[in-house]
Motif scaffolding. Structure first.
Motif, short mmCIF file in Angstrom:
data_model
loop_
_atom_site.label_atom_id
_atom_site.label_comp_id
_atom_site.label_asym_id
_atom_site.label_seq_id
_atom_site.Cartn_x
_atom_site.Cartn_y
_atom_site.Cartn_z
N THR A 88 2.86 -11.09 4.88
CA THR A 88 2.91 -10.73 3.47
C THR A 88 1.58 -10.11 3.07
N PRO A 89 1.64 -8.89 2.49
CA PRO A 89 0.38 -8.21 2.20
C PRO A 89 -0.40 -8.88 1.08
N SER A 90 -1.72 -8.79 1.20
CA SER A 90 -2.61 -9.31 0.16
C SER A 90 -2.66 -8.39 -1.04
N GLY A 91 -2.18 -7.20 -0.89
CA GLY A 91 -2.18 -6.21 -1.96
C GLY A 91 -1.95 -4.83 -1.38
N THR A 92 -2.03 -3.83 -2.22
CA THR A 92 -1.85 -2.45 -1.80
C THR A 92 -3.06 -1.65 -2.21
N VAL A 93 -3.58 -0.82 -1.27
CA VAL A 93 -4.75 -0.01 -1.55
C VAL A 93 -4.41 1.46 -1.25
N THR A 103 -1.71 -3.66 2.46
CA THR A 103 -0.92 -2.46 2.77
C THR A 103 -1.77 -1.26 2.39
N THR A 104 -2.00 -0.40 3.37
CA THR A 104 -2.79 0.80 3.08
C THR A 104 -1.86 1.99 2.90
N VAL A 105 -2.11 2.76 1.84
CA VAL A 105 -1.29 3.94 1.52
C VAL A 105 -2.23 5.12 1.40
N GLN A 106 -2.16 6.00 2.38
CA GLN A 106 -2.95 7.24 2.32
C GLN A 106 -2.12 8.32 1.66
N ASN A 140 7.10 0.67 -6.80
CA ASN A 140 8.06 0.60 -5.69
C ASN A 140 7.38 0.01 -4.44
N PRO A 141 6.75 -1.16 -4.57
CA PRO A 141 6.01 -1.71 -3.42
C PRO A 141 6.90 -2.01 -2.22
N GLN A 142 8.12 -2.46 -2.49
CA GLN A 142 8.98 -2.85 -1.39
C GLN A 142 9.64 -1.65 -0.71
N THR A 143 9.59 -0.48 -1.35
CA THR A 143 10.09 0.71 -0.69
C THR A 143 9.18 1.09 0.47
N ILE A 144 7.89 0.89 0.27
CA ILE A 144 6.95 1.25 1.32
C ILE A 144 6.60 0.08 2.24
N ASN A 145 6.88 -1.13 1.75
CA ASN A 145 6.63 -2.32 2.57
C ASN A 145 7.57 -3.41 2.08
N SER A 146 8.56 -3.68 2.85
CA SER A 146 9.59 -4.64 2.44
C SER A 146 9.04 -6.03 2.21
N LYS A 147 7.87 -6.30 2.74
CA LYS A 147 7.29 -7.64 2.59
C LYS A 147 6.39 -7.74 1.36
N ALA A 148 6.20 -6.63 0.66
CA ALA A 148 5.28 -6.64 -0.47
C ALA A 148 5.86 -7.44 -1.62
N THR A 149 4.99 -7.93 -2.47
CA THR A 149 5.39 -8.64 -3.68
C THR A 149 4.83 -7.89 -4.88
N THR A 150 5.53 -7.98 -5.98
CA THR A 150 5.10 -7.26 -7.18
C THR A 150 3.86 -7.86 -7.80
N SER A 151 3.53 -9.09 -7.41
CA SER A 151 2.36 -9.74 -8.01
C SER A 151 1.08 -9.45 -7.26
N ALA A 152 1.16 -8.82 -6.10
CA ALA A 152 -0.03 -8.53 -5.31
C ALA A 152 -0.87 -7.49 -6.02
N PRO A 153 -2.20 -7.54 -5.91
CA PRO A 153 -3.08 -6.58 -6.59
C PRO A 153 -2.89 -5.17 -6.05
N PHE A 154 -3.17 -4.21 -6.97
CA PHE A 154 -3.01 -2.79 -6.65
C PHE A 154 -4.37 -2.14 -6.88
N CYS A 155 -4.92 -1.51 -5.81
CA CYS A 155 -6.27 -0.96 -5.87
C CYS A 155 -6.29 0.43 -5.27
N ALA A 156 -7.43 1.14 -5.44
CA ALA A 156 -7.53 2.50 -4.93
C ALA A 156 -8.97 2.86 -4.66
N THR A 157 -9.13 3.79 -3.71
CA THR A 157 -10.44 4.38 -3.46
C THR A 157 -10.25 5.87 -3.23
#
Length: 777
Positions: A506-511, A543-546, A586-603
């Motif tokens: 389960t991802p700690s978040g999405t970056v 989960t890393t999203v480039q 749409n976190p689960q579209t890119i990672n079925s294990k993602a949760t909507t409560s996980a933090p969302f970050c960017a660089t």
């Protein structure tokens, strides 16, 4: 003594012979002898002689000169005024039987006197009025011997001449005709004179009359004037020639033709080019109610002035004449009576060009700008005058102030919203330069809200594994790749790509990871330590999203990525913000294990940092990002200062790397061509032209020097890093934004071994990983 003898010693004596009743007096040319005289006297009482006077001995039957006798018939007559009496004179005896006529002792002629008029044919005409005395003598004297004559007596009575005219009244239209008949009684002279309003034979003002004599008077044809006289009733008079005081009249009402046209709207009718208007005409005063239609005095009109058909349907021209430089083209529609073309009615049509504005309606964020294009139909001159309803609802930059804009384009710049205001509406007006009263369609409404509206994502596809590239250094697997279409207002749709690497659990978040320039590459491909950075975050369970807006998926066909215009940098930043928002939702579209409560970050680095800056400041995404790591930027904080340096602007003092002095200049030393690509005008940024400053300021992340945008970032953790070796405007631009959004003096570090592209530096890459994994919680 016989009747033929003379008494000696006595001269001949001429004696009038006594006449029987009803006989004309006779004067002979034969002298009588005294014996004859005595004989006549002796028998006068017994003999009513016819009147012979012996002229000489032997004249009776003895063969002398013939006897001369003058006879006038009738001997008496009664003639009323204006009538005539024919007298005849008979002369017997001499060969010359001619006579001279006299009226009351004056030789007759054709002149009327108080006693009447007698010509040398014996025609007597009584005077118009009875003279005193009321008798006249008509005398015929023999030409052969003017001493011999005969006289008749005329008694003159009052005239009884009468004239009548039929019809006595008539109603006709202008230009119409009416026949009148005059009958004269009481005189042998039945001639009349015809008058129209006391004018013999009339005139063009009141009408004319033409007469023909008849046995009892005259007939006359009256022709009404082409224009009704001021007093529509005229008087027709038949006046006796014999007695000028005797006449008869008829009244003629000349009815004017009245034409009315509809519609007639004060002051005139407004019609766009190619527009149509149905007209109708009403004709009164004549049974012929048909009309002819004209446009600017041209029957049926033409292509220049517009056309009108027999039913009165007017079609405006497609183009107003080039001679019209200001105001509408005016067309006069005329309905002309077929009965009498003098009578008509007109309506004035103002034919306007039409102006349409694109976009018709729109919604933009406070301080944002929107390019409007006006299309002017009906003229080759596409120039317009732009305006906004009031100064409080923003400003409009016309083409005249932006030299690269066409004459029919303009840019609206929304104002910042005041505290407590969440929306306002502004009306944008476009007025054709050739027509100050151009028809409807010249305005549109724009709604200004707190943040720029996001776009939409469609056509989401999962790419094959072969289409999802691994990191060049092999340290990061190819993961799962997606393609999708991003649609934003006012800019072209854009195909965008995601490369997703998911942790095992389960991802700690999405970056999100984004590169500089136009973001047209993957982070693990663009930077030498990019895969290390992404891999480091992935290894911590994120989960890393480039994000790529081009390469390597399009083989480098779109090197400017999300900054490919036209539309301007701020509007084009919608592509990144929309894509980021879609990933968040749409976190689960890119990672079925993602949760909507996980933090969302960017660089993001440089322009990539700018894309994040727009997302959180202008597009309202500060609420979805728990943490953002900006490196070497955001570089679009103050575009106007970066492109033109017109004000010699510098960033805030004490930036992390260049700590000395009040601050470093905000001018760009590189990357200006990337900014240029966002606009339709080449070199808009790199030219340094200050005429572009208003537009560039609106497109800045820190528009209007920080007024109105969503500042500060109340829920987003901000980390920023700059390279000591970066000598361009990246640090002062980024530091200016930092100072605008900071609440608690967020961390901003200087990487001593890094230049502009921090992820190329291993130390910087490691620091980035530390920042993200430590703060994206």
């Amino acid at each position: 003594m016989s009747a033929t003898e003379f008494t000696p010693g006595l001269p001949p004596y001429r004696l009038p012979i006594l006449l029987q009743a009803n006989e004309a007096p006779v004067r002979t040319s034969t002298p009588c002898s005294w014996g004859q005289v005595l004989t006549i006297i002796a028998i006068a009482a017994m003999l009513p002689l016819a009147g012979c006077i012996a002229k000489a001995p032997g004249s009776g039957g003895g063969g002398g000169n013939p006897k001369t006798v003058v006879t006038v018939l009738p001997a008496t007559a009664t003639v009323s005024g204006a009538n005539t009496q024919k007298f005849t004179a008979t002369v017997t005896g001499p060969p010359n039987t001619n006579v001279v006529w006299n009226l009351n002792g004056t030789a007759g002629n054709n002149t009327m006197t108080s006693a009447g008029m007698l010509d040398q044919t014996g025609l007597y005409t009584a005077p118009p009025s009875v003279p005193t005395p009321n008798t006249a003598s008509i005398t015929a004297s023999a030409v052969a011997d003017n001493t011999l004559s005969n006289t008749a007596t005329v008694t003159i009575t009052a005239p009884n001449v009468q004239v009548s005219v039929l019809p006595t009244t008539a109603n006709i239209t202008v230009g119409g005709t009416q026949t009148f008949t005059a009958t004269v009684t009481g005189t042998t002279n039945v001639a009349v004179g015809w008058y129209v309003n006391s004018i013999l034979n009339g005139n063009s003002t009141y009408g004319t009359i033409t007469a023909t004599s008849t046995a009892t008077g005259s007939t006359a044809v009256y022709t009404a004037p082409q224009t009704a006289p001021q007093n529509t009733t005229v008087t027709i008079t038949a006046q006796s020639v014999a007695i000028s005081t005797v006449n008869a009249t008829a009244n003629v009402t000349v009815t004017p033709i009245v034409v009315t046209i509809s519609p007639v709207t004060p002051p005139n009718l407004l019609l766009p080019v190619d527009g149509q208007q149905q007209f109708s005409a009403t004709v009164t005063g004549t049974t012929n109610t048909a009309v002819n239609w004209l446009v600017n005095n041209i029957p049926g009109g033409d292509a220049i002035n517009g056309t009108i058909d027999a039913t009165g349907l007017y079609t405006a021209p497609s183009l107003i004449p080039s001679s019209v430089q200001s105001g509408p083209f005016q067309a006069t529609i005329t309905a002309q009576s077929q009965q009498n073309s003098i009578y008509s009615a007109s309506a004035l049509v103002n034919v306007h060009v039409t102006v349409t504005i694109s976009p018709v309606t729109d919604t933009i964020g406070q301080g944002a700008n929107l390019l409007y294009t006006a299309t002017v139909k009906g003229t080759s001159n596409q120039g317009v005058f732009w305006s906004v309803q009031s100064a409080t609802t923003g400003a409009f930059v016309p083409a005249a102030d932006v030299p690269w804009l066409p004459s029919n384009e303009g840019i609206y710049i929304a104002p910042p919203l005041t505290q407590g205001t969440t929306t306002l509406s502004a009306t944008i007006n476009a007025q054709a330069q050739v027509d100050s009263e151009s028809a409807a369609g010249t305005s549109t409404t724009v709604t200004v809200v707190q943040t720029d509206p996001l776009g939409t994502v469609s056509n989401v596809k999962t790419l094959s594994s072969s289409s999802c590239p691994a990191a060049p250094d092999g340290t990061l697997s190819n993961g799962t790749c997606f393609s999708m279409t991003v649609s934003c207002d006012g800019v072209a749709d854009w195909t965008s790509y995601l490369k997703v690497n998911a942790p095992s659990g389960t991802p700690s978040g999405t970056v999100l990871f984004g590169v500089g320039e136009g973001g047209a590459n993957l982070y693990d491909t663009e930077y030498t330590s990019g895969s290390t950075t992404v891999g480091g975050v992935l290894s911590k369970g994120y989960t890393t999203v480039q994000i790529s807006f081009g390469a390597p998926f399009d083989n480098g066909a779109n090197p400017n990525g999300w900054l490919t215009g036209p539309g301007g940098v701020r509007r084009l930043a919608c592509r990144y913000a929309t894509l980021a928002n879609w990933v968040f939702n749409n976190p689960q579209t890119i990672n079925s294990k993602a949760t909507t409560s996980a933090p969302f970050c960017a660089t993001g680095n440089a322009e990539g940092a700018g894309a994040i800056g727009y997302a959180v400041s202008e597009y309202g995404l500060n609420s979805i990002f728990k943490m953002i790591e900006l490196t070497s930027g955001p570089v679009m904080t103050e575009l106007d200062e970066g492109c033109s340096c017109s004000n010699g602007g510098v960033g805030p003092p004490n930036p992390p790397c260049n700590t000395t002095g009040p601050g470093t200049p905000l001018c760009f030393t590189s990357g200006m061509t990337t900014i240029d690509a966002a606009y339709s005008q080449p070199a808009l940024c790199s030219s340094g032209n200050i005429s572009n400053n208003l537009l560039l300021r609106s497109d800045s992340i820190l528009y209007q020097r920080g007024k109105g945008a969503v500042f500060p970032l109340p829920t987003t953790v901000l980390n920023m890093r700059f390279g000591l070796l970066d000598t361009g405007g990246d640090e002062p631009q980024g530091w200016a934004w930092n100072k605008s959004v900071s609440q608690n003096n967020p961390t901003a570090q200087c990487e001593n071994t890094a230049s502009r592209n921090l992820p190329n530096d291993a130390t910087s890459a490691s620091d980035i990983v530390t920042d993200i994994t430590g703060s994206c919680k």
